[in-house]
Scaffold this active site. Sequence first.
Site, PDB file in Angstrom:
ATOM      1  N   SER A 339       0.833  -1.198   0.000  1.00 49.12           N
ATOM      2  CA  SER A 339       0.000   0.000   0.000  1.00 49.12           C
ATOM      3  C   SER A 339       0.873   1.256   0.000  1.00 49.12           C
ATOM      4  O   SER A 339       1.766   1.395  -0.835  1.00 49.12           O
ATOM      5  CB  SER A 339      -0.939  -0.043   1.218  1.00 49.12           C
ATOM      6  OG  SER A 339      -1.936   0.934   1.134  1.00 49.12           O
ATOM      7  N   ASP A 403      -8.194  -4.899  -6.184  1.00 50.94           N
ATOM      8  CA  ASP A 403      -7.629  -3.987  -5.188  1.00 50.94           C
ATOM      9  C   ASP A 403      -7.699  -2.552  -5.706  1.00 50.94           C
ATOM     10  O   ASP A 403      -7.182  -2.231  -6.777  1.00 50.94           O
ATOM     11  CB  ASP A 403      -6.181  -4.389  -4.897  1.00 50.94           C
ATOM     12  CG  ASP A 403      -5.559  -3.573  -3.770  1.00 50.94           C
ATOM     13  OD1 ASP A 403      -6.187  -2.603  -3.310  1.00 50.94           O
ATOM     14  OD2 ASP A 403      -4.441  -3.912  -3.356  1.00 50.94           O
ATOM     15  N   HIS A 496      -7.605  -5.401  -0.865  1.00 53.32           N
ATOM     16  CA  HIS A 496      -6.362  -4.728  -0.473  1.00 53.32           C
ATOM     17  C   HIS A 496      -5.706  -5.396   0.728  1.00 53.32           C
ATOM     18  O   HIS A 496      -4.559  -5.096   1.052  1.00 53.32           O
ATOM     19  CB  HIS A 496      -6.638  -3.257  -0.163  1.00 53.32           C
ATOM     20  CG  HIS A 496      -5.408  -2.422  -0.006  1.00 53.32           C
ATOM     21  ND1 HIS A 496      -4.430  -2.334  -0.978  1.00 53.32           N
ATOM     22  CD2 HIS A 496      -4.973  -1.649   1.034  1.00 53.32           C
ATOM     23  CE1 HIS A 496      -3.464  -1.537  -0.563  1.00 53.32           C
ATOM     24  NE2 HIS A 496      -3.765  -1.111   0.652  1.00 53.32           N
TER      25      HIS A 496
END
Length: 518
Positions: A339, A403, A496
């Site tokens: 991320s 995602d 995610h």
Amino acid sequence: MHKDNDSGSGSNPGQVSNYLIVRPHRGGYIDLFRYGVRDDQTSKAKFLEMPDNREWSTITIDEEAEDHRWVIVVSILVRKIIRLLRTPMEFTGFVVDFFLNLFSANGGFFGLLLRLIQAKVVIPERGSVTFVSTIGQLDGRISLYKEWNFVEHLEGIDSVDSGRVKIELGSRGLMDLCVMASKLAYENAKVVENVVDLHWKMNLVEFLDCWNDYQKQMSTQVFVFTDKQKDANLIVISFRGTEPFDADDWGTDFDYSWYEVPNVGKLHMGFLEAMGLGNRDDTTTFHYNLFEQTSSEEENSKKNLLDMVERSAYYAVRVILKRLLSEHENARFVVTGHSLGGALAILFPTLLVLNEETEIMKRLLGVYTFGQPRIGNREVGLFMKAQLNQPVDRYFRVVYCNDIVPRLPYDDKTFLYKHFGLCLFYDSFYNETKAEDEPDPNPYGLRYKILGHVIAVWELVRGLTMGYTHGPDYKEGWFRILFRLMGLVIPGLSDHCMTDYVNSVRLGPDNELQMSSL
């Protein structure tokens, strides 16, 4: 906390560069409506800030770009909502973390009830070796891929000056080390030390809390470890990513602000701030911190630069890395993150190239990112491709299915954010595809929404059966299943999670990607 300084970009003398700052809190919802519907220029000026000597023609590509202002409007609206929810999110995260650890420390819900009756309840202590983050509660795996002998893969490597010694470091083994290090970065320092030293039998060098001058807090975390304490072959740098209940982290992901570095391109301003390299309330700080000043006129700035080493993620990690490369002559290094951490992971070598750290870059083995947002425009990609992916690929960007974060900020004609590097895309069956970009790079439209909900239903069913079809290591707990239910409402959010990235690496095909010592 984020603060918008109404004084603008500051008045300090220094290098004037091109930049664009999106300030969602300087205008109200009526201003947002006027800008979105009527393209009102007065309202636009409240939200979008650029240098006084620049015109909008230098920001946009053509008139068609104005048709994409809804992307800006959505971004501003999302960041307004995130800011509104900052305190509730922080409180929710505090409560969720506490009760998840309370349950796990007492043997689950029924174990807690029994201990309550016996008056033997264990109260979790934040920052302790047993206090696990929300990410760790979603996926409790800490062991590395059991079939990969880490030491054997690296001991056969000659020194970095031996030429193009190709090795299979794109294999599942190294990817697994990187994805597990990216997951571990969400934990506190004691948990990280326990896992690296005791479970992985490696050597933790440093765990750092670094300064973000815009947020005015130590909000960037990174840890560094080696495969062994002496004569190490590998150095791993892992940046912490977007924390689930951190409003500032999510606001950074949805931020479209950029700062243009001459001859490099436009870099995401929020990620530069996370590296401790500037503050949008005084944009001259970016130029000062990006380029180490050596002229006689700026000798007095050495004290400030030394202070930056102690507080900035980029300078702090660079100092540690230089020392380790000097101590371990045959070692090479890998940078990784998930991320926001993935964005910082690829930004780190970008900054090394910018600062002409040629000797360090020769020792770079590779960069692995997971669910990484875009960090800059096409120019940045072209600039870094020559440094990272020639003659062989050293940058691998892993994306799982729908995602949402790797598709942020949107790749539109106003902001021109672009990914670069080889994309390893895994679908909901963990099938791997190698491509320049993931499918649906800009996730909007009816087709994407319908398909996203269908896949979310399948992922929920798969999550309920993984323990039976793939073994106990892949069994998903009640908290992870609950998070998959959220994916039915917001497709792409559940994807995610680190669980699917770990599964993709371990259940996907063996990768035959080759990297060279160059």
